[in-house]
Scaffold this motif. Structure first.
Motif, PDB file in Angstrom:
ATOM      1  N   ILE A  69       4.291   9.833  -3.677  1.00 59.81           N
ATOM      2  CA  ILE A  69       3.434   8.673  -3.436  1.00 59.81           C
ATOM      3  C   ILE A  69       3.528   8.313  -1.957  1.00 59.81           C
ATOM      4  CG2 ILE A  69       3.757   7.763  -5.770  1.00 59.81           C
ATOM      5  CD1 ILE A  69       5.613   5.629  -4.514  1.00 59.81           C
ATOM      6  N   ILE A  70       2.522   7.619  -1.480  1.00 62.18           N
ATOM      7  CA  ILE A  70       2.576   7.077  -0.116  1.00 62.18           C
ATOM      8  C   ILE A  70       3.251   5.721  -0.214  1.00 62.18           C
ATOM      9  CG2 ILE A  70       1.232   6.343   1.880  1.00 62.18           C
ATOM     10  CD1 ILE A  70      -0.995   8.211   0.923  1.00 62.18           C
ATOM     11  N   ARG A  71       4.446   5.626   0.291  1.00 60.98           N
ATOM     12  CA  ARG A  71       5.219   4.398   0.123  1.00 60.98           C
ATOM     13  C   ARG A  71       4.557   3.239   0.856  1.00 60.98           C
ATOM     14  NH1 ARG A  71       9.924   4.970  -2.467  1.00 60.98           N
ATOM     15  NH2 ARG A  71      10.623   2.919  -1.766  1.00 60.98           N
ATOM     16  N   LEU A  72       4.604   2.089   0.209  1.00 60.18           N
ATOM     17  CA  LEU A  72       4.016   0.876   0.773  1.00 60.18           C
ATOM     18  C   LEU A  72       5.048   0.051   1.526  1.00 60.18           C
ATOM     19  CD1 LEU A  72       1.822  -0.072  -2.314  1.00 60.18           C
ATOM     20  CD2 LEU A  72       1.051   0.957  -0.176  1.00 60.18           C
ATOM     21  N   SER A  73       6.307   0.226   1.189  1.00 59.66           N
ATOM     22  CA  SER A  73       7.360  -0.500   1.896  1.00 59.66           C
ATOM     23  C   SER A  73       7.663   0.209   3.212  1.00 59.66           C
ATOM     24  CB  SER A  73       8.629  -0.561   1.033  1.00 59.66           C
ATOM     25  OG  SER A  73       9.070   0.757   0.726  1.00 59.66           O
ATOM     26  N   THR A  74       8.104  -0.569   4.181  1.00 67.43           N
ATOM     27  CA  THR A  74       8.384  -0.019   5.509  1.00 67.43           C
ATOM     28  C   THR A  74       9.850  -0.132   5.891  1.00 67.43           C
ATOM     29  OG1 THR A  74       7.916  -2.141   6.594  1.00 67.43           O
ATOM     30  CG2 THR A  74       6.057  -0.618   6.278  1.00 67.43           C
ATOM     31  N   GLY A  75      10.634  -0.860   5.108  1.00 62.98           N
ATOM     32  CA  GLY A  75      12.033  -1.084   5.474  1.00 62.98           C
ATOM     33  C   GLY A  75      12.195  -2.073   6.601  1.00 62.98           C
ATOM     34  N   SER A  76      11.153  -2.841   6.849  1.00 64.41           N
ATOM     35  CA  SER A  76      11.163  -3.768   7.987  1.00 64.41           C
ATOM     36  C   SER A  76      11.917  -5.055   7.701  1.00 64.41           C
ATOM     37  CB  SER A  76       9.721  -4.122   8.358  1.00 64.41           C
ATOM     38  OG  SER A  76       9.085  -4.784   7.266  1.00 64.41           O
ATOM     39  N   GLY A  77      12.115  -5.382   6.438  1.00 65.53           N
ATOM     40  CA  GLY A  77      12.733  -6.660   6.118  1.00 65.53           C
ATOM     41  C   GLY A  77      11.758  -7.809   6.133  1.00 65.53           C
ATOM     42  N   ASP A  78      10.482  -7.532   6.329  1.00 67.87           N
ATOM     43  CA  ASP A  78       9.472  -8.586   6.298  1.00 67.87           C
ATOM     44  C   ASP A  78       9.366  -9.170   4.897  1.00 67.87           C
ATOM     45  OD1 ASP A  78       8.930  -8.158   8.950  1.00 67.87           O
ATOM     46  OD2 ASP A  78       7.213  -6.832   8.584  1.00 67.87           O
ATOM     47  N   PRO A  79       8.780 -10.353   4.760  1.00 66.93           N
ATOM     48  CA  PRO A  79       8.614 -10.944   3.425  1.00 66.93           C
ATOM     49  C   PRO A  79       7.886  -9.993   2.472  1.00 66.93           C
ATOM     50  CG  PRO A  79       8.122 -12.573   5.116  1.00 66.93           C
ATOM     51  CD  PRO A  79       8.313 -11.250   5.827  1.00 66.93           C
ATOM     52  N   GLY A  80       8.464  -9.817   1.307  1.00 60.46           N
ATOM     53  CA  GLY A  80       7.852  -8.979   0.281  1.00 60.46           C
ATOM     54  C   GLY A  80       8.209  -7.510   0.376  1.00 60.46           C
ATOM     55  N   ASP A  81       8.840  -7.075   1.476  1.00 59.89           N
ATOM     56  CA  ASP A  81       9.054  -5.633   1.652  1.00 59.89           C
ATOM     57  C   ASP A  81      10.061  -5.071   0.657  1.00 59.89           C
ATOM     58  OD1 ASP A  81       8.255  -3.335   3.455  1.00 59.89           O
ATOM     59  OD2 ASP A  81      10.433  -3.206   3.587  1.00 59.89           O
ATOM     60  N   SER A  82      11.118  -5.827   0.345  1.00 63.11           N
ATOM     61  CA  SER A  82      12.099  -5.314  -0.617  1.00 63.11           C
ATOM     62  C   SER A  82      11.483  -5.185  -2.000  1.00 63.11           C
ATOM     63  CB  SER A  82      13.321  -6.221  -0.667  1.00 63.11           C
ATOM     64  OG  SER A  82      12.965  -7.522  -1.101  1.00 63.11           O
ATOM     65  N   GLU A  83      10.585  -6.100  -2.367  1.00 60.29           N
ATOM     66  CA  GLU A  83       9.901  -5.995  -3.660  1.00 60.29           C
ATOM     67  C   GLU A  83       8.911  -4.827  -3.651  1.00 60.29           C
ATOM     68  OE1 GLU A  83      10.563  -7.390  -6.364  1.00 60.29           O
ATOM     69  OE2 GLU A  83      11.777  -9.136  -5.824  1.00 60.29           O
ATOM     70  N   LEU A  84       8.287  -4.599  -2.505  1.00 60.61           N
ATOM     71  CA  LEU A  84       7.405  -3.429  -2.389  1.00 60.61           C
ATOM     72  C   LEU A  84       8.191  -2.138  -2.594  1.00 60.61           C
ATOM     73  CD1 LEU A  84       5.101  -4.293   0.668  1.00 60.61           C
ATOM     74  CD2 LEU A  84       4.352  -3.876  -1.683  1.00 60.61           C
ATOM     75  N   ALA A  85       9.382  -2.076  -2.011  1.00 64.59           N
ATOM     76  CA  ALA A  85      10.212  -0.881  -2.164  1.00 64.59           C
ATOM     77  C   ALA A  85      10.574  -0.657  -3.620  1.00 64.59           C
ATOM     78  CB  ALA A  85      11.472  -1.015  -1.311  1.00 64.59           C
ATOM     79  N   ALA A  86      10.933  -1.734  -4.308  1.00 62.47           N
ATOM     80  CA  ALA A  86      11.272  -1.613  -5.727  1.00 62.47           C
ATOM     81  C   ALA A  86      10.050  -1.209  -6.545  1.00 62.47           C
ATOM     82  CB  ALA A  86      11.840  -2.935  -6.242  1.00 62.47           C
ATOM     83  N   GLY A  87       8.882  -1.723  -6.168  1.00 61.85           N
ATOM     84  CA  GLY A  87       7.654  -1.336  -6.858  1.00 61.85           C
ATOM     85  C   GLY A  87       7.302   0.123  -6.621  1.00 61.85           C
ATOM     86  N   ASP A  88       7.485   0.585  -5.385  1.00 59.34           N
ATOM     87  CA  ASP A  88       7.279   2.008  -5.078  1.00 59.34           C
ATOM     88  C   ASP A  88       8.158   2.884  -5.972  1.00 59.34           C
ATOM     89  OD1 ASP A  88       5.415   1.608  -3.044  1.00 59.34           O
ATOM     90  OD2 ASP A  88       6.926   1.603  -1.450  1.00 59.34           O
ATOM     91  N   ASP A  89       9.437   2.515  -6.058  1.00 61.24           N
ATOM     92  CA  ASP A  89      10.379   3.314  -6.833  1.00 61.24           C
ATOM     93  C   ASP A  89      10.003   3.323  -8.315  1.00 61.24           C
ATOM     94  OD1 ASP A  89      11.802   3.860  -4.527  1.00 61.24           O
ATOM     95  OD2 ASP A  89      13.261   2.244  -4.845  1.00 61.24           O
TER      96      ASP A  89
END
Length: 387
Positions: A69-89
């Motif tokens: 998949i093309i990951r949507l999270s960037t690892g930036s620590g911006d608001p929502g990014d950790s939830e995006l990472a979990a959603g990607d996974d």
């Protein structure tokens, strides 16, 4: 009935695609010609008797497969990014409900994020459980809504590549091929080093019958992600469509080696080997596919075809019968069963009965008529045409 008649066909399983493909004949490709040089080669230096030859360098290890998949999270620590990472996974693991939960949490933290909007659209795409084939979900309300949302994202964030790739997927499934290709091409422009973007565009070209374009994009996906069995298989299928069977075999071999437990990988490799008359290896691969998944009628039918080409008629007939037990609606299996049974005068009535089954399933199939005419000739009911 001629045993190697062009009327004998086999089903080519889609090698990286999840849907069954219609029966097709695999034609052998011409061998590649090595380039020639106009210069005479320089004489090789004599080997020194005191020096042992240097060992050949070990081949570089194949890198692990990249995410599909093309990951949507960037690892930036911006608001929502950790939830995006979990959603990607979660989505990568096929857990759609968990992915939706995480993307909704990300929406609460970053309501204007284009990545969050794409994540929620992906959830809708994932809930439409169909193969990535052109028009496979035409008119589907869930996909239509996802496409509308993705169009909105592309307008609000025209440099966000994942939105264009997913919009292309949605439009392909909805049956809008031109718009799908345009969106995916834009996604590739924005994400030139993302193998999944090239892969999605390649599959779209493949689904719409553009084999050469599919080969180009899928080859780039393999170049970027050589450790992915699925990408190797998709490229193999595109090369088969382009008539480049021997090249396809190389990629099917890489896929089967990387994922020996995948029955479709062995089935696709065995089917491609049939196209080059490498019958012994074809049988071995097709037997492996049946061993791994004996519930697939196409696997048994393809194995029967290969065995028939080797003259192992009894085993071929047994495989055809098993294919038809699993799926009595396989016209090709009935036809191939008939060609095998027609070799023996004692089983020609059974061959005629098999062709009657095929005709009932596909009244307009020209192969049935041609095989019935050949059977009439074998039984002396009509004369062979003059050549």
């Amino acid at each position: 009935m001629r045993p190697r008649s062009a009327l004998l066909i086999l089903a080519l399983a889609a090698c990286g695609a999840p849907a069954e493909r219609a029966p097709v004949a695999v034609a052998p490709s011409a061998p590649a010609q090595a380039p020639t040089s106009t210069q005479s080669p320089a004489p090789a230096p004599a080997a020194s008797p005191d020096l042992a030859p240097a060992p050949a360098p070990a081949p570089a290890p194949t890198p692990p497969a990249r995410p599909a998949i093309i990951r949507l999270s960037t690892g930036s620590g911006d608001p929502g990014d950790s939830e995006l990472a979990a959603g990607d996974d979660a989505l990568a693991q096929g857990n759609v409900d968990a992915a939706e939960k995480h993307f909704m949490a990300a929406l609460g933290e970053a309501p204007k994020s284009p990545a969050v909007a794409v994540g929620l659209a992906r959830v809708r795409l994932a809930r439409v459980d169909v193969a990535l084939d052109f028009g496979a979900a035409k008119g589907n309300a869930l996909l239509t809504a996802a496409a509308v949302d993705l169009v909105r994202v592309t307008k609000a964030a025209p440099a966000f590549g994942p939105a264009f790739v997913d919009l292309g997927r949605a439009r392909l499934l909805l049956g809008d091929a031109p718009a799908a290709i345009v969106a995916m091409k834009r996604g590739v422009q924005l994400l030139p080093d993302e193998p999944e973007a090239h892969s999605q565009l390649g599959v779209a070209w493949l689904a719409t019958g553009h084999a050469d374009d599919a080969v180009r994009e899928l080859a780039r996906a393999v170049e970027l992600d050589p450790g992915s069995p699925a990408r190797q298989g998709n490229l193999g299928t595109a090369l088969i469509m382009a008539g480049r069977t021997r090249e396809a075999i190389e990629h099917y071999e890489a896929r089967a080696k990387a994922d020996d437990g995948d029955p479709r990988a062995h089935s696709d490799l065995g089917t491609a080997l049939l196209g080059t008359d490498d019958l012994q290896r074809a049988v071995a691969e097709l037997e492996r596919a049946v061993e791994l998944d004996p519930s697939r009628p196409a696997f048994h039918s393809n194995l029967g075809f290969a065995l028939q080409q080797l003259g192992r008629i009894d085993r071929a007939v047994a495989e055809y019968h098993e294919a038809l037990r699993l799926d009595p609606a396989q016209t090709s299996a009935w036809i191939n069963l008939a060609t095998a049974l027609a070799r023996n005068p004692a089983t020609r009535p059974e061959a005629r009965a098999a062709l009657a089954k095929a005709r009932a399933l596909s009244p307009d199939d020209p192969r049935v008529k041609a095989n019935l005419e050949e059977l009439d000739i074998l039984e002396g009911k009509r004369k062979a045409p003059l050549k």
